[in-house]
Design an enzyme around this catalytic site. Structure first.
Site, PDB file in Angstrom:
ATOM      1  N   LYS A   1      20.690  88.340  -8.976  1.00  0.00           N
ATOM      2  CA  LYS A   1      22.108  88.546  -9.322  1.00  0.00           C
ATOM      3  C   LYS A   1      22.767  89.516  -8.335  1.00  0.00           C
ATOM      4  O   LYS A   1      23.895  89.324  -7.900  1.00  0.00           O
ATOM      5  CB  LYS A   1      22.194  89.090 -10.748  1.00  0.00           C
TER       6      LYS A   1
ATOM      7  N   LYS B   1      13.460  65.000  21.767  1.00  0.00           N
ATOM      8  CA  LYS B   1      14.941  64.970  21.787  1.00  0.00           C
ATOM      9  C   LYS B   1      15.345  63.643  22.380  1.00  0.00           C
ATOM     10  O   LYS B   1      15.039  63.363  23.551  1.00  0.00           O
ATOM     11  CB  LYS B   1      15.505  66.086  22.680  1.00  0.00           C
TER      12      LYS B   1
ATOM     13  N   ASP C   1       7.984  67.800  16.328  1.00  0.00           N
ATOM     14  CA  ASP C   1       9.126  66.982  15.916  1.00  0.00           C
ATOM     15  C   ASP C   1      10.370  67.856  15.912  1.00  0.00           C
ATOM     16  O   ASP C   1      10.273  69.077  15.732  1.00  0.00           O
ATOM     17  CB  ASP C   1       8.914  66.470  14.474  1.00  0.00           C
TER      18      ASP C   1
HETATM   19  C1  LIG Z   1      16.104  77.636  16.648  1.00  0.00           C
HETATM   20  C2  LIG Z   1      15.648  76.195  16.497  1.00  0.00           C
HETATM   21  C3  LIG Z   1      15.775  75.416  17.768  1.00  0.00           C
HETATM   22  C4  LIG Z   1      15.614  73.921  17.571  1.00  0.00           C
HETATM   23  O1  LIG Z   1      15.371  73.439  16.465  1.00  0.00           O
HETATM   24  C5  LIG Z   1      15.788  73.012  18.667  1.00  0.00           C
HETATM   25  O2  LIG Z   1      15.645  71.719  18.404  1.00  0.00           O
HETATM   26  C6  LIG Z   1      16.098  73.434  19.930  1.00  0.00           C
HETATM   27  O3  LIG Z   1      16.307  72.458  20.888  1.00  0.00           O
HETATM   28  P1  LIG Z   1      16.828  72.846  22.352  1.00  0.00           P
HETATM   29  O4  LIG Z   1      18.003  73.767  22.197  1.00  0.00           O
HETATM   30  O5  LIG Z   1      15.676  73.514  23.073  1.00  0.00           O
HETATM   31  O6  LIG Z   1      17.197  71.511  22.967  1.00  0.00           O
HETATM   32 MG   LIG Z   2      15.511  71.354  16.459  1.00  0.00          MG
END
Ligand SMILES: CCCC(=O)/C(O)=C/OP(=O)(O)O
Ligand SMILES: [Mg+2]
Length: 404
Positions: free
Chosen positions: A92, A141, A168
């Site tokens: 709280k 990515k 991942d």
């Molecule tokens: C603080 C978490 C960073 C993250 O999840 C992430 O995917 C970073 O990717 P880049 O900025 O290195 O492409």
């Molecule tokens: Mg990330």
């Protein structure tokens, strides 16, 4: 009397901080004290919170007058789990004006329920057999919409670049194209093939996701399929779920804690939970082997002193817990490596997604550029001096520069 203590920073232009502290100590424990009948006081005394210190700081900035107060909460008031402790200390109260939870010190009795990181920094080093230098981790990515062959190929390119861990992205969840068991199988097979070629060991931190009550089975199935590490979005689930996973003897692989959602808790000076507690002490106590957090110099940043406080909370040797690997992240490219090693030392994981996949010569070259940057710093050389005869590092510096 065993107790855990909480330190708060309370902002108030006029308050009598001592009486405010007393009000919290009583209000968050026995509720009221002076009105209690004498006979009841004797029974309730063991539950009463106690103000240990009030340190006012007068500020001439309007609204910035504050006090740091420390309160002891008797262990007898809560069960040995973090939900009970956090609700006791900042349930709280977290909604009651400008107050911020800065630190927690646990009693020995409370800590006994927390084995902490199963592998820790030293155990992760042993798994990849890399000592006395930073580890390198890459991030898929992008990942959403990729099928298994495409994902495996992206994994292969990252592995060829010389990384030690591939994770991942935190936004990859269960999906029909790359369900966890098949994703693990495809990536581990790829890892084994590349390791055969390079002699390097490789961890794949697959994102452990889905409904809380199914996580353990999900983890066991992934391990059965060959998973050798997990990524976990701790704050979306809660520290107790991390604790359950990390303390489970059958979940025999390291866990990397992602800070997703942390920005809703640590940034405000007047509210929430201090970064060193949220992403440092609590993550380590709950058993994270690696902890990601924004770096001071990337794309999503955090004040440098806060990142150093996280580093210290994860690696200080006076906690009877394994150290957790600090992973300063987001927007990291090879030109930042000298700063990372300067600020975090070699017990750090250099972690990048865009800084690897966005390399002008491709993903594998991106990994090699980071390896070359780490090598340069470890040899005490400047990146520029080494870039002359290292094409990948040179291309990275041309693309992103060297951060001063
Ligand atoms: C603080 C978490 C960073 C993250 O999840 C992430 O995917 C970073 O990717 P880049 O900025 O290195 O492409
Ligand atoms: Mg990330």
């Amino acid at each position: 009397k065993a107790h855990c203590t909480a330190t708060y920073r309370i902002y108030d232009d006029r308050a009598d901080f001592a009486s405010k502290a007393e009000g919290i100590a009583v209000g968050m424990t026995v509720g009221s004290w002076t009105e209690l009948p004498e006979a009841q006081k004797a029974d309730m005394a063991k539950h009463l919170g106690q103000v240990l210190s009030v340190v006012p700081v007068e500020s001439d900035i309007p609204g910035e007058r504050y006090a740091d107060i420390t309160i002891a909460y008797p262990d007898v008031n809560y069960s040995r789990d973090l939900p009970a402790l956090l609700v006791t200390m900042f349930g709280k109260l977290s909604m009651d004006g400008r107050i911020r939870l800065m630190d927690i010190e646990w009693s020995d009795a409370f800590k006994q329920a927390f084995p902490g990181p199963k592998f820790g920094l030293d155990g992760v080093r042993k798994l990849v057999d890399v000592h006395d230098r930073p580890l390198l981790m890459s991030i898929f990515k992008s990942v959403i919409g990729y099928d298994l062959p495409a994902l495996a190929e992206q994994f292969r390119q990252q592995a060829l670049g010389g990384v030690h861990i591939i994770k991942d992205d935190e936004i990859l969840f269960e999906n029909p194209l790359t369900p966890i068991e098949r994703r693990v199988k495809a990536c581990i097979e790829t890892a084994d093939a590349v390791s055969e070629q390079t002699g390097r060991k490789l961890l794949y931190a697959v994102n452990l996701t889905g409904p809380t009550f199914k996580l353990r089975d999900q983890a066991l199935r992934a391990i059965e399929a060959g998973a050798n590490a997990f990524l976990f979005n701790v704050l979306a689930y809660g520290f107790d779920v991390l604790h359950a996973l990390s303390s489970d003897p059958d979940i025999s692989v390291p866990i990397a804690a992602h800070p997703a959602m942390a920005g809703s808790m640590y940034p405000s000076p007047h509210h929430g939970i201090a970064a060193q507690l949220l992403l440092g002490k609590l993550m380590r106590l709950a058993g994270a082997d690696l902890v990601l957090f924004p770096s001071p110099y990337g794309s999503v940043t955090m004040p440098a002193e806060d990142t150093f406080a996280i580093r210290d909370a994860l690696t200080r040797q006076d906690m009877a817990l394994q150290r957790s690997f600090p992973v300063p992240s987001a927007g990291i490219h090879p030109g930042i490596v000298p700063l990372i090693i300067r600020d975090f030392g070699t017990d750090v994981i250099v972690n990048a997604g865009g800084g690897i996949h966005g390399h002008p010569l491709g993903t594998a070259a991106g990994g090699r550029a980071f390896v070359q940057a780490i090598d340069a710093v470890m040899q005490g050389k400047t990146l520029e001096s080494c870039a002359a005869d290292q094409e990948e590092l040179r291309a990275a510096i041309q693309a992103w520069g060297v951060k001063q």
